[in-house]
Scaffold this motif. Structure first.
Motif, PDB file in Angstrom:
ATOM      1  N   ALA A   1       2.745   1.917   3.473  1.00 49.30           N
ATOM      2  CA  ALA A   1       4.088   1.361   3.239  1.00 49.30           C
ATOM      3  C   ALA A   1       4.208  -0.059   3.787  1.00 49.30           C
ATOM      4  O   ALA A   1       5.262  -0.457   4.294  1.00 49.30           O
ATOM      5  CB  ALA A   1       5.156   2.275   3.837  1.00 49.30           C
TER       6      ALA A   1
ATOM      7  N   ASP B   1       0.850  -1.184   0.000  1.00 50.12           N
ATOM      8  CA  ASP B   1       0.000   0.000   0.000  1.00 50.12           C
ATOM      9  C   ASP B   1       0.887   1.235   0.000  1.00 50.12           C
ATOM     10  O   ASP B   1       1.785   1.364   0.851  1.00 50.12           O
ATOM     11  CB  ASP B   1      -0.913   0.004   1.229  1.00 50.12           C
ATOM     12  CG  ASP B   1      -1.833   1.209   1.239  1.00 50.12           C
ATOM     13  OD1 ASP B   1      -2.930   1.116   0.675  1.00 50.12           O
ATOM     14  OD2 ASP B   1      -1.444   2.247   1.810  1.00 50.12           O
ATOM     15  N   PRO B   2       0.675   2.164  -0.935  1.00 50.39           N
ATOM     16  CA  PRO B   2       1.588   3.308  -1.054  1.00 50.39           C
ATOM     17  C   PRO B   2       1.534   4.287   0.115  1.00 50.39           C
ATOM     18  O   PRO B   2       2.471   5.069   0.301  1.00 50.39           O
ATOM     19  CB  PRO B   2       1.123   3.994  -2.346  1.00 50.39           C
ATOM     20  CG  PRO B   2      -0.308   3.588  -2.504  1.00 50.39           C
ATOM     21  CD  PRO B   2      -0.392   2.199  -1.961  1.00 50.39           C
ATOM     22  N   TYR B   3       0.473   4.227   0.916  1.00 46.55           N
ATOM     23  CA  TYR B   3       0.331   5.186   2.010  1.00 46.55           C
ATOM     24  C   TYR B   3       0.681   4.580   3.367  1.00 46.55           C
ATOM     25  O   TYR B   3       1.167   5.273   4.256  1.00 46.55           O
ATOM     26  CB  TYR B   3      -1.089   5.754   2.033  1.00 46.55           C
ATOM     27  CG  TYR B   3      -1.440   6.430   0.727  1.00 46.55           C
ATOM     28  CD1 TYR B   3      -0.996   7.717   0.451  1.00 46.55           C
ATOM     29  CD2 TYR B   3      -2.169   5.781  -0.263  1.00 46.55           C
ATOM     30  CE1 TYR B   3      -1.281   8.343  -0.756  1.00 46.55           C
ATOM     31  CE2 TYR B   3      -2.462   6.389  -1.475  1.00 46.55           C
ATOM     32  CZ  TYR B   3      -2.011   7.675  -1.718  1.00 46.55           C
ATOM     33  OH  TYR B   3      -2.280   8.278  -2.918  1.00 46.55           O
TER      34      TYR B   3
END
Length: 371
Positions: free
Chosen positions: A31, A27-29
């Protein structure tokens, strides 16, 4: 975040590979992989259709489609799976950085938006942040805590709203563009000013917070007045704040005051979720040339110094100002614009930072209890 209840109905031969693939999707947010982040709550197989349930601790509804497509492509490499049916939900938990302060009825998390000085676009940021959180799937309210210069009523296009008191004790909140709102400006007529000393203004803030009939809210965004005075102290002593967003411009004088704001919130144990750099650049509408009238990299430097995220850099754009003056902020007036996308990106980052802070606090408490 790892406390999500799970319902896994796959045989062991398939469960392991599926979980490995899901955890490889970072997940990019947060991490983290989806399994490590506690986002996977359901796995079942119907024929060759995988039924996947995800629960996010931060709002990211505009990303759902891309997430499902990416996961489907990853999972399709398994012979047992031909298609993926994915249900995604957002379930934030109640959280306050100041656990000794009683929660506000119906409010799960409180986000303060602050600045060291005026004129940096703090209220514009607060209103668009609230609307962006709502656009990402959250139930949101905004409180205008700028007692001396309330601007939220005009920015939301509801300057003539007047609260009612059905029970003689509590006030109704306004509703605009899908969010709830409260402001001292709703109680002042015309150009009337709130000529109060600091303690009276602080008392007014407490009343607006606690005597408003808030609907069920995931987030209450509080648009703070500039500076580090009585209102800010009241916030740290009487309001269950979850975190604060600091708004600045790249110019040195604004950055100097932003540093004071960061130091103040750190001293009262309110976590700084990140920095928003407003008026970061100007794009020439004729040729597209990018100019930096207030300097460059100020927000990133202060974020690096205090080890907090730079949540976003917003342009100096006449459309943003015109939208606020017209009572239709950019996020709702022009949702497909680049600026609206920037605000939604900031909203996702703020929500994720709150989820991470909550997770860290839970781990800290658990370690302390074990000792």
């Amino acid at each position: 975040m790892s406390s999500t209840q799970t319902d896994y109905r796959l045989n062991d031969d398939l469960l392991g590979p599926v979980l490995a693939i899901l955890d490889s999707f970072i997940d990019p947010y947060l991490a983290k992989g989806l399994v490590s982040a506690g986002c996977v709550n359901k796995l079942a197989l119907e024929g060759k259709r995988l039924q996947l349930g995800l629960v996010y601790p931060y709002p990211c509804m505009t990303q759902y489609r891309d997430t499902v497509m990416a996961l489907t492509n990853k999972l399709a490499v398994l012979d047992a799976i031909d298609e993926v049916e994915c249900e995604i939900d957002f379930q934030p938990k109640a959280y306050s950085a100041l656990s000794s302060i009683a929660p506000i009825a119906n409010v799960k998390q409180v986000i303060a938006v602050a600045s060291g000085k005026g004129g940096v676009g703090k209220s514009t940021t607060a209103v668009n942040l609230a609307l962006a959180l709502a656009a990402e799937g959250a139930q949101v309210g905004i409180l205008d805590a700028d007692i001396y210069g309330p601007s939220v009523p005009m920015m939301l296009g509801i300057p003539n709203f007047r609260p009612l008191s059905p029970d003689g004790k509590h006030m109704t909140a306004a509703s605009a563009h899908g969010i709830a709102a409260q402001s001292i400006g709703f109680m002042l007529s015309g150009d009337e000013a709130a000529v109060w000393r600091g303690p009276m203004a602080a008392g007014a803030l407490a009343q607006l917070l606690n005597e408003t009939q808030w609907p069920e809210l995931d987030y209450l965004v509080v648009d703070m007045p500039p500076g580090t005075g009585d209102i800010q102290l009241t916030l740290s002593q009487k309001v269950p704040v979850s975190g604060v967003v600091i708004v600045t411009t790249p110019q040195d004088i604004a950055l100097a005051d932003a540093k004071k704001g960061i130091n103040m919130f750190q001293k009262v144990n309110i976590p700084v979720l990140g920095i928003v750099e407003n008026m970061s650049f100007h794009l020439c509408p004729e040729c597209g040339h990018k100019e930096h009238p207030f300097g460059t990299h100020g927000g990133s430097k202060i974020a690096e110094r205090y080890q907090v995220p730079l949540l976003g850099a917003l342009p100096l754009h006449i459309n943003i100002r015109e939208a606020m003056d017209n009572g239709a902020p950019t996020v709702v007036a022009d949702p497909d614009s680049e600026v609206a996308a920037l605000y939604r990106e900031i909203a996702r980052k703020v929500g994720a930072e709150l989820a991470l802070k909550q997770s860290q606090k839970t781990v800290s408490i658990s370690v302390s209890d074990d000792e």
